[in-house]
Design a protein around this motif. Structure first.
Motif, PDB file in Angstrom:
ATOM      1  N   VAL A 543      27.148  78.738 103.996  1.00 27.52           N
ATOM      2  CA  VAL A 543      27.265  78.836 105.445  1.00 27.52           C
ATOM      3  C   VAL A 543      27.238  80.316 105.813  1.00 27.52           C
ATOM      4  N   ASP A 544      26.430  80.610 106.845  1.00 29.15           N
ATOM      5  CA  ASP A 544      26.354  82.005 107.293  1.00 29.15           C
ATOM      6  C   ASP A 544      27.684  82.432 107.898  1.00 29.15           C
ATOM      7  N   ALA A 545      28.063  83.620 107.520  1.00 26.79           N
ATOM      8  CA  ALA A 545      29.291  84.200 108.079  1.00 26.79           C
ATOM      9  C   ALA A 545      28.937  85.176 109.185  1.00 26.79           C
ATOM     10  N   LYS A 546      29.834  85.344 110.109  1.00 25.45           N
ATOM     11  CA  LYS A 546      29.571  86.240 111.238  1.00 25.45           C
ATOM     12  C   LYS A 546      29.541  87.680 110.778  1.00 25.45           C
ATOM     13  N   GLY A 547      28.606  88.432 111.332  1.00 24.11           N
ATOM     14  CA  GLY A 547      28.495  89.849 111.046  1.00 24.11           C
ATOM     15  C   GLY A 547      27.787  90.173 109.753  1.00 24.11           C
ATOM     16  N   GLU A 548      27.275  89.185 109.011  1.00 20.79           N
ATOM     17  CA  GLU A 548      26.584  89.441 107.757  1.00 20.79           C
ATOM     18  C   GLU A 548      25.121  89.823 108.013  1.00 20.79           C
ATOM     19  N   THR A 549      24.652  90.743 107.202  1.00 17.55           N
ATOM     20  CA  THR A 549      23.243  91.103 107.256  1.00 17.55           C
ATOM     21  C   THR A 549      22.453  90.172 106.325  1.00 17.55           C
ATOM     22  N   GLU A 550      21.117  90.305 106.369  1.00 11.89           N
ATOM     23  CA  GLU A 550      20.278  89.476 105.516  1.00 11.89           C
ATOM     24  C   GLU A 550      20.496  89.795 104.044  1.00 11.89           C
ATOM     25  N   ASP A 551      20.731  91.069 103.731  1.00 13.24           N
ATOM     26  CA  ASP A 551      20.990  91.445 102.339  1.00 13.24           C
ATOM     27  C   ASP A 551      22.310  90.869 101.863  1.00 13.24           C
ATOM     28  N   ASP A 552      23.328  90.902 102.746  1.00  9.66           N
ATOM     29  CA  ASP A 552      24.625  90.338 102.365  1.00  9.66           C
ATOM     30  C   ASP A 552      24.520  88.835 102.115  1.00  9.66           C
ATOM     31  N   LYS A 553      23.736  88.150 102.950  1.00  5.26           N
ATOM     32  CA  LYS A 553      23.557  86.705 102.766  1.00  5.26           C
ATOM     33  C   LYS A 553      22.846  86.402 101.453  1.00  5.26           C
ATOM     34  N   ALA A 554      21.847  87.209 101.145  1.00 10.58           N
ATOM     35  CA  ALA A 554      21.111  86.985  99.902  1.00 10.58           C
ATOM     36  C   ALA A 554      21.998  87.228  98.691  1.00 10.58           C
ATOM     37  N   GLN A 555      22.825  88.290  98.728  1.00 10.35           N
ATOM     38  CA  GLN A 555      23.725  88.575  97.615  1.00 10.35           C
ATOM     39  C   GLN A 555      24.758  87.467  97.439  1.00 10.35           C
ATOM     40  N   ARG A 556      25.333  87.003  98.522  1.00  4.48           N
ATOM     41  CA  ARG A 556      26.356  85.967  98.419  1.00  4.48           C
ATOM     42  C   ARG A 556      25.755  84.653  97.905  1.00  4.48           C
ATOM     43  N   LYS A 557      24.529  84.353  98.305  1.00  6.11           N
ATOM     44  CA  LYS A 557      23.894  83.124  97.842  1.00  6.11           C
ATOM     45  C   LYS A 557      23.591  83.183  96.352  1.00  6.11           C
ATOM     46  N   VAL A 558      23.123  84.354  95.860  1.00  3.80           N
ATOM     47  CA  VAL A 558      22.836  84.495  94.431  1.00  3.80           C
ATOM     48  C   VAL A 558      24.128  84.429  93.634  1.00  3.80           C
ATOM     49  N   LEU A 559      25.198  85.015  94.164  1.00  2.31           N
ATOM     50  CA  LEU A 559      26.487  84.970  93.479  1.00  2.31           C
ATOM     51  C   LEU A 559      26.995  83.536  93.357  1.00  2.31           C
ATOM     52  N   MET A 560      26.812  82.742  94.420  1.00  4.10           N
ATOM     53  CA  MET A 560      27.231  81.344  94.372  1.00  4.10           C
ATOM     54  C   MET A 560      26.402  80.548  93.359  1.00  4.10           C
ATOM     55  N   GLU A 561      25.149  80.902  93.215  1.00  2.62           N
ATOM     56  CA  GLU A 561      24.313  80.247  92.212  1.00  2.62           C
ATOM     57  C   GLU A 561      24.823  80.532  90.797  1.00  2.62           C
ATOM     58  N   GLU A 562      25.220  81.784  90.525  1.00  2.00           N
ATOM     59  CA  GLU A 562      25.718  82.141  89.198  1.00  2.00           C
ATOM     60  C   GLU A 562      27.059  81.465  88.928  1.00  2.00           C
ATOM     61  N   ILE A 563      27.898  81.373  89.958  1.00  2.00           N
ATOM     62  CA  ILE A 563      29.195  80.701  89.791  1.00  2.00           C
ATOM     63  C   ILE A 563      28.986  79.210  89.509  1.00  2.00           C
ATOM     64  N   THR A 564      28.062  78.598  90.214  1.00  2.00           N
ATOM     65  CA  THR A 564      27.794  77.163  90.013  1.00  2.00           C
ATOM     66  C   THR A 564      27.285  76.903  88.600  1.00  2.00           C
ATOM     67  N   LYS A 565      26.474  77.817  88.087  1.00  3.35           N
ATOM     68  CA  LYS A 565      25.987  77.655  86.713  1.00  3.35           C
ATOM     69  C   LYS A 565      27.150  77.641  85.716  1.00  3.35           C
ATOM     70  N   MET A 566      28.137  78.548  85.916  1.00  2.12           N
ATOM     71  CA  MET A 566      29.284  78.610  84.999  1.00  2.12           C
ATOM     72  C   MET A 566      30.114  77.342  85.064  1.00  2.12           C
ATOM     73  N   ILE A 567      30.364  76.819  86.280  1.00  2.44           N
ATOM     74  CA  ILE A 567      31.177  75.601  86.416  1.00  2.44           C
ATOM     75  C   ILE A 567      30.423  74.397  85.843  1.00  2.44           C
ATOM     76  N   THR A 568      29.104  74.337  86.096  1.00  4.46           N
ATOM     77  CA  THR A 568      28.304  73.206  85.619  1.00  4.46           C
ATOM     78  C   THR A 568      28.266  73.180  84.095  1.00  4.46           C
ATOM     79  N   LYS A 569      28.355  74.339  83.457  1.00  4.71           N
ATOM     80  CA  LYS A 569      28.335  74.390  82.003  1.00  4.71           C
ATOM     81  C   LYS A 569      29.551  73.672  81.431  1.00  4.71           C
ATOM     82  N   TYR A 570      30.741  73.890  82.004  1.00  4.25           N
ATOM     83  CA  TYR A 570      31.950  73.190  81.559  1.00  4.25           C
ATOM     84  C   TYR A 570      31.844  71.683  81.846  1.00  4.25           C
ATOM     85  N   TYR A 571      31.283  71.344  83.000  1.00  2.38           N
ATOM     86  CA  TYR A 571      31.161  69.922  83.371  1.00  2.38           C
ATOM     87  C   TYR A 571      30.201  69.185  82.425  1.00  2.38           C
ATOM     88  N   GLU A 572      29.087  69.816  82.086  1.00  2.00           N
ATOM     89  CA  GLU A 572      28.124  69.191  81.181  1.00  2.00           C
ATOM     90  C   GLU A 572      28.712  69.050  79.778  1.00  2.00           C
TER      91      GLU A 572
END
Length: 577
Positions: A543-572
């Motif tokens: 979800v977009d946060a207020k006051g975020e730039t496009e670069d900030d949104k891209a960084q946060r989205k990539v970070l969430m992807e890396e976090i999801t990979k770590m959690i999915t590894k334990y689940y699998e």
């Protein structure tokens, strides 16, 4: 002594012969006088089958005396066109005019025509008597036909047209009875059909020329007889094997019928037969023969419409008019499909020629090929989905392999697949054009995906370089699922109310401590806890946060992807056991 000398016979006096008048000389060749036919009293170039008798000098005989003196003299008749088909002489324009003979000759011809017709009627009625053998019946019908033919040939006088029409109608009736006798006696349809055709022809001539002199009841009765004969011929024609033979016979019979509902129905039946044959030919791939059938169909359709349009019609005629219009529309659609196939086949031939010449490609030939496929697509547009899709597939192939325009090729391939999907449940898995469409479209998609992934990876690498500190901290905390969850909800808490709470974190730690028991219930409980955490950090929940730039949104989205990979590894790991 010498006796007395014999007496000489007395000399006869010479008979005086009257001098004949001098014969005048003629210059040049003598002109041959035209021949006068004794049956029709008209001048013709050909001679009759029996030469005329030279008139004798003396007193002229009366008409009655002449008839009694020569009872066996038969006037010559016209030559028969077939074994039972006689071509009667039509009334001449000089009907009712006296001939070059005496005026009594016209009276003789009129009485002879009526007499022959009366004799023919007697013989016709004898042929219809019950209990007689088929051979006698056919013989009497043949005799009646000959008498009717002579009556038609001898018709003359003021009522010549009426007598000729009556005699010709009787010829048609006799031929009809002979055809029916063939069917009843030995089911010989091959012999009955020509007789039925000759019958319709004679009755049609009688109706056409006798409509001005005969009454309405006579005409209606004759129409009914012709209609009955027509339906009998249709039963015979339906048993014929070849379609071409059927169409030929139907076309001949329709030309003999009088203008009306029967003729309109005959033309519709002929057109419908041609249309069904065109459908069969198109399904078998014989598009040229299909087009020939559709071109031949045009005339009978227009003939039927010409009678039915602009008239006051009953319900039966209205239904026939509707059927003819529907048939005309279907024929137009069928012709468009056949022409589309023809254009596509022409384009395929040129395309093979282009692929054979790899060293040099003639661009003029390329554009001619494109025009053929475009014409095929337009001919079948919204009428034949299969032919339109096939033409679009070849257009995509040309743009992909020859013109190197993937954008246009993709649009053609995509439209082709949409038409294939719309044509369900019909499938085209074995068609060459469908296979090349799927292969070409998949190749373009792969190229686009590779290009997009390369661009995304390039951007992603830049973002990961900027997130090096956060990722290093995550790697240090990623010793166990509980330690990773504790770091995540402490340093990267979700903006919304998380589903994974502190209570769930305590349960996860307790569950990990008891993991040595290998209890199945503990494994299921831990999977549910990890699933809640995965839902909090999944990229789809971004979800977009207020006051975020496009670069900030891209960084946060990539970070969430890396976090999801770590959690999915334990689940699998728990899922696979």
């Amino acid at each position: 002594m010498q006796g007395p000398s014999p007496k000489m016979p007395p000399k006869k006096k010479p008979r005086k012969v009257p001098a004949s008048p001098p014969t005048p000389r003629r210059s040049g060749r003598t002109k041959k006088s035209p021949h006068v036919c004794s049956s029709c009293e008209s001048e013709c170039e050909n001679t009759c089958s029996r030469p005329e008798k030279k008139p004798k000098t003396g007193k002229p005989k009366t008409a009655a005396g002449k008839a009694r003196a020569t009872p066996d003299v038969k006037p010559p008749t016209c030559t028969p066109t077939s074994s039972y088909s006689f071509q009667c002489a039509p009334p001449s324009r000089n009907a009712g005019m006296p001939s070059r003979n005496a005026a009594s000759a016209s009276t003789d011809d009129q009485s002879a025509s009526a007499q022959f017709r009366i004799e023919g009627n007697i013989m016709y009625k004898k042929a219809l008597q019950e209990g007689i053998s088929p051979c006698i019946k056919m013989s009497r019908l043949e005799d009646a036909l000959r008498l009717y033919t002579r009556a038609a040939n001898l018709a003359d006088g003021p009522t010549k047209v009426a007598k000729w029409a009556s005699a010709t109608k009787n010829c048609g009736m006799a031929l009809k009875r002979m055809a029916q006798e063939h069917l009843l006696r030995n089911q010989d349809e091959s012999a009955a059909l020509p007789l039925f055709k000759d019958s319709l022809k004679q009755m049609g001539h009688a109706l056409l020329r006798g409509s001005s002199t005969q009454g309405e009841a006579w005409q209606n009765k004759l129409r009914e007889e012709m209609e009955a004969s027509y339906f009998e011929t249709q039963e015979i024609i339906s048993n014929l094997e070849g379609v071409k033979e059927k169409v030929r016979e139907m076309h001949i019979i329709a030309s003999y019928l009088p203008a009306g509902m029967v003729q309109a129905g005959a033309h519709y039946l002929l057109a419908n037969t041609l249309f069904k044959e065109s459908v069969r030919l198109l399904e078998s791939g014989e598009y040229k023969e299909c087009l020939n059938c559709l071109h031949d169909l045009h005339q009978p359709v227009e003939e039927a419409l010409g009678f039915l349009r602009g008239r006051t019609l009953d319900q039966e005629s209205e239904d026939l008019l509707f059927e003819v219009k529907v048939l005309k529309k279907d024929a137009r659609y069928q012709a468009s499909s056949a022409e589309s196939i023809q254009a596509r086949k022409s384009g395929e031939g040129l395309l093979e020629q282009l692929f054979e010449t790899e060293e040099f490609i003639d661009m003029d030939l390329v554009w001619i090929t494109v025009d053929w496929f475009k014409e095929a697509s337009l001919k079948a547009a919204e009428l034949d989905l299969e032919q339109e899709a096939a033409a679009l597939s070849y257009l995509g192939l040309i743009n992909q392999k020859i013109l190197f325009s993937n954008a246009k090729a993709k649009s053609y391939y995509k439209r082709c697949l949409e038409l294939v999907d719309a044509a369900k449940p019909k499938t085209f898995l074995k068609e060459k054009w469908y296979k090349q469409c799927v292969k070409g479209y998949q190749r373009i998609q792969d190229q686009e995906r590779w290009r997009d992934e390369a661009a995304q990876q390039k951007i992603r690498r830049k973002i990961l370089d900027g997130l090096k500190d956060e990722l290093d901290a995550l790697e240090k905390a990623n010793t166990s699922a509980s330690s990773l969850m504790e770091h995540l909800y402490k340093s990267h808490a979700p903006p919304k109310s998380p589903k994974f709470t502190k209570k769930h974190l305590e349960e996860l730690k307790k569950n990990e401590a008891e993991s040595h028991t290998f209890d199945l219930e503990n494994r299921k409980a831990r999977k549910k806890l990890l699933l809640k955490a995965c839902q909090d950090f999944h990229p789809d929940k971004f979800v977009d946060a207020k006051g975020e730039t496009e670069d900030d949104k891209a960084q946060r989205k990539v970070l969430m992807e890396e976090i999801t990979k770590m959690i999915t590894k334990y689940y699998e790991h728990l899922k696979l056991g």
